[in-house]
Design an enzyme around this catalytic site. Structure first.
Site, PDB file in Angstrom:
ATOM      1  CG  ASP A 291      -3.559   4.437   4.410  1.00  0.00           C
ATOM      2  OD1 ASP A 291      -2.427   4.276   3.937  1.00  0.00           O
ATOM      3  OD2 ASP A 291      -4.133   3.606   5.140  1.00  0.00           O
ATOM      4  CG  LEU A 292      -8.401   1.679   1.678  1.00  0.00           C
ATOM      5  CD1 LEU A 292      -8.867   0.364   1.088  1.00  0.00           C
ATOM      6  CD2 LEU A 292      -9.462   2.740   1.454  1.00  0.00           C
TER       7      LEU A 292
ATOM      8  CG  ASP B 189      -4.047   0.607   2.681  1.00  0.00           C
ATOM      9  OD1 ASP B 189      -2.840   0.852   2.539  1.00  0.00           O
ATOM     10  OD2 ASP B 189      -4.608   0.610   3.783  1.00  0.00           O
TER      11      ASP B 189
END
Ligand code: C2E
Ligand code: MG
Ligand code: MG
Length: 812
Positions: A403-404, A446
């Site tokens: 996950d960003l 994301d």
């Protein structure tokens, strides 16, 4: 001319002459008709038609001659030599065949004329050989001039007949040509007969092997019958041919109107094809006729064709240039020209195939990054788990959820275009480090996932995570505005952590949350203890998103007072979350969660609006301090929002103070400074909050012209008793004085602390001792809005104590 006339009128029986002319006319009409078929036919058909036409015409010429000879009455005994008679018939047939063949070999006037002349030569040959068969008790003397004229007339008229018949085929041409051919036969015969003079001579004997004229009449009648039969057959065939042609034309016209390709086949041989299929194959319209279906669609498709039963089948159509086109074939049986045929509809399915591929791509791949999507991810994970279970051998399957970090900020700050580009970059980086058999998918937003099956040991999963993070760092380092995005990765292992897909994903998610909370740009393996904590955070994130709409937030206000005089300066607005089940939740708990999830943007906006609207109602022009999170500060629209809020609320900009922490400032210093300058330009004041807990850097203080420094409460606690802490506070107070900045001490809880601060000339104080945070109604006296109902818990000791304190302090 007169000689010829006399010959016909005086030496011939006119009834038989008329019969000869009639037979000649019929055979000529039949010849003209059959000639069309010869001209139209190809290969074997042409030879057949040529034989029929030559036989019919040859017999016609022969019968005309002999019936005309029967009409000839020389007045002395006569008979016919059978051999020569047959030879004359053969000559007529053969030369007619040669003439017709030449005339129909190729289109062109020269061919028509030469072919016609040869046919004329055939008539003459027949006539003169036939005359050799004529035996009479006398001497036959020939007039060479008339012989020559007969030859010339016969050949010329036959050539013209051929020209008329073949040049522009029509009924009129057939009739005209037939008339000219009749004229050619008759003219030659009668002029040639006029060239004959017979001088009776009883010494000449008629051979005993000759045939009597009556027998010859039978032969002529038989020949006529042959002509009639052949003519009738020709007429019948002609009518049938026309009917079929009409039908074929009509079908072809209809077929050409169709958008789809249509092929009519006799078995598997193409009889006719429409323009659409010609266009599709890149061939001329008639170019497909005679081809085999196998040449067009491959042997297998062609051999399958019979078993279609009207069901569509897909096949590849071979184009002229060697390429293939995907097509759908539907074959049906039809009655075409009186015979059962196969008609094959050919539908170009290129567009459909393209659309199908696109749908398939969309169904399994993420359109933005080109990676597999959630659906493909799930089925692959399922399949890998099944396969590992079945194989029963050792090894691990690692699921990495990625996950960003702060991706929402990228979207908010730089727009969705930049966000999309970032996702593509991440996809590229991560995919680049994977090995054969490993898969990366974008699950949405994301979130990415990596499936790495058959790992020899759990540490290999960490290796993959390391490689992905390193690739992203490198990408950030190389890109112009880099450094903004990193990722957190959670790892769960099959069968170590979970034995089914759902738990494996859940555990990887838990590990991801741990990675996020423990610093980001890192990875964490799942540990059993992580579960509950991560779940709680998830739930809180979810609830925070709905809290504004559910009106679960409210503000409390904490007084800020001048220490030396006890004068009220203003309030700090502090948000409170009244959770329906948990009760009041401290901002120290939910604000970090809101910052992680991005919910802080809305919450902060709500706080700012509520605080400004509240302060605008106060009669005393006290300041209101509002805490601003890093996420808000980095939003390029923040100053505009502050401006709008001030305008809407009517609050004077000088009464608003924004509290910024040092950590928020340094996160993206240029951007934060730009925002702060814009805010300051509005006339709004800016305070540095929690000073001492972060970097406590002098350069940060100098980077922007703050209006106030707030020493964190942790330094004030027991400041009057702890020499070390006192030294720090003194240093900060000195720093403030040096920079010309007022200093506010947070967390003043005791009189001792207050006395210390007063002694050290700290200007402003805030803390439970001076006033606890409370609803604004509790401070009515200070704000001047309502009759004060001062609650001891919120009012604090500030005013009284300092006033009482002062004389003592002064006396010291
Ligand atoms: P802060 O900005 O430093 O706010 C001061 C905190 O110290 C408040 O805690 C306040 O209740 C507490 N406090 C005041 N006097 C005393 C005292 O004498 N002793 C002790 N022990 N504590 C005292 P609170 O309200 O729990 O807020 C905690 C932090 O949450 C705030 O620290 C601030 O960073 C953040 N926060 C609160 N409201 C907001 C908000 O509206 N927006 C943002 N972004 N952050 C907020
Ligand atoms: Mg504060
Ligand atoms: Mg503070």
């Amino acid at each position: 001319m007169l000689t010829v006339y006399n010959c016909i009128v005086n030496q011939h029986d006119p009834r038989l002459v008329a019969l000869a002319a009639l037979i000649c006319g019929i055979s000529s009409f039949s010849a003209a008709n059959l000639l069309h078929h010869v001209a139209r036919s190809t290969d074997r058909n042409r030879l057949t038609w040529l034989m029929i036409a030559a036989t019919s015409t040859g017999f016609g010429i022969w019968a005309t001659h002999f019936i005309a000879m029967l009409a000839f009455t020389p007045g002395i005994p006569n008979a016919y030599d059978p051999g020569l008679s047959v030879l004359s018939l053969a000559a007529a047939v053969v030369l007619t065949a040669v003439g017709m063949s030449v005339a129909t070999l190729r289109g062109g006037i020269d061919h028509y004329l030469v072919g016609g002349a040869i046919l004329g030569g055939g008539i003459a040959t027949m006539h003169f050989v036939g005359m050799q068969a004529f035996e009479v008790q006398g001497r036959i003397v020939w007039n060479p001039l008339l012989v020559a004229i007969s030859l010339l007339a016969g050949m010329t008229l036959a050539a013209l007949a051929m020209l008329v018949v073949l040049r522009r085929p029509s009924l009129a041409a057939t009739l005209g040509g037939a008339a000219l051919l009749t004229l050619a036969i008759c003219t030659l015969h009668f002029i040639a007969m006029a060239a004959v003079s017979i001088f009776p001579d009883s010494s000449i004997e008629i051979s005993q092997y000759t045939v009597q004229p009556t027998s010859q009449a039978f032969a002529a009648a038989a020949a006529s019958l042959v002509i009639l039969v052949l003519s009738g057959a020709a007429l019948w065939i002609d009518l049938r041919f026309h009917r079929h042609k009409l039908e074929a034309d009509r079908m072809h016209g209809l077929a050409n109107a169709a958008v789809e390709g249509l092929i009519v086949c006799d078995g598997t041989r193409v009889i006719s094809a429409n323009d659409s299929i010609a266009r599709l194959t890149g061939m001329a319209a008639g170019g497909l006729d005679g081809m085999e279906l196998g040449d067009l669609f491959g042997e297998r498709a062609a051999s399958d064709m019979s078993g279609f039963g009207g069901q569509p089948r897909e096949a590849e159509l071979r184009n002229r240039d060697g390429t293939t086109i995907p097509v759908e074939l539907i074959a049906r049986s039809i009655d075409y020209c009186g015979k059962p045929h196969n008609v094959v509809a050919v539908r170009d399915i290129r567009e459909r195939k393209k659309a199908e591929e696109e749908i398939l791509r969309l169904a399994h791949f993420d359109p933005l990054t080109g990676l597999a999507n959630r659906r493909s991810f799930s089925s692959r994970l399922e399949a890998e788990i099944v396969s590992m279970n079945r194989a029963g051998k050792g090894g691990y399957l690692a699921l990495l959820l990625l996950d960003l970090d702060r991706f929402k900020e990228v979207n908010d700050l730089y727009g969705h275009g930049a966000g999309d580009a970032m996702l593509q970059k991440v996809a590229h980086c991560a995919a680049g480090v994977l090995r054969h058999g490993q898969m990366i998918a974008r699950l949405g937003g994301d979130e990415f996932a990596i499936i790495a099956p058959n790992l020899p040991d759990p540490l290999a999963a960490g290796g993959i995570a390391d490689a992905v993070l390193a690739a992203m760092r490198e990408e950030n380092r190389l890109s112009a505005g880099g450094g903004l995005v990193s990722a957190s990765i959670g790892i769960a292992l099959f069968p170590l952590d979970a034995e089914d897909q759902t738990s494996l994903i859940g555990h990887a998610d838990t590990a991801l949350y741990r990675a996020k909370t423990e610093g980001r740009d890192t990875y964490r393996y799942f540990e059993a203890s992580m579960g509950a904590e991560a779940r709680d955070k998830r739930v809180m994130e979810h609830e925070l998103r709905q809290a504004i709409a559910r009106k679960e937030f409210h503000l409390v206000y904490q007084p800020q007072k001048e220490i030396s005089s006890g004068r009220m300066i203003g309030f700090e607005a502090l948000v409170r979350w009244r959770h329906p089940e948990r009760g009041d939740v401290s901002p120290s708990i939910f604000i970090p969660v809101a910052e992680d999830s991005g919910a802080i943007a809305h919450i902060g906006e709500w706080v700012l609006t509520a605080a400004c609207e509240e302060a605008a109602r106060w009669e005393n022009p006290l300041t209101v301090a509002v805490n601003v999170s890093a996420v808000q500060l980095h939003n390029p629209n923040f100053s505009r929002k502050v401006h709008e809020t001030l305008l809407k609320s009517g609050l004077a900009p000088g009464r608003l103070e924004l509290e910024i922490t040092e950590t928020a400032l340094v996160k993206d210093m240029p951007r934060a400074l730009a925002t702060l300058r814009q805010v300051k330009a509005l006339g709004v004041r800016v305070a540095m909050d929690d000073f001492g807990t972060g970097y406590s850097s002098l350069s940060n203080l100098r980077a922007f012209h703050f209006d106030k420094i707030k020493i964190d409460g942790s330094f004030i606690k027991s400041v009057d008793k702890n020499g070390q802490v006192a030294a720090i506070v003194r240093a900060v107070l000195g720093l403030g004085r040096g920079l010309g900045l007022p200093v506010l001490a947070e967390g003043v809880e005791t009189l001792g602390e207050l006395e210390f601060l007063d002694a050290e000339a700290c200007e402003i104080g805030q803390g439970y001792y001076l006033g606890r945070p409370g609803p604004i109604e509790a401070f009515g006296e200070l704000t001047g809005v309502t009759t004060p109902v001062v609650r001891p818990s919120t009012a604090g000791h500030g005013d009284r104590s300092i006033a009482a304190l002062k004389p003592r302090l002064r006396s010291v």
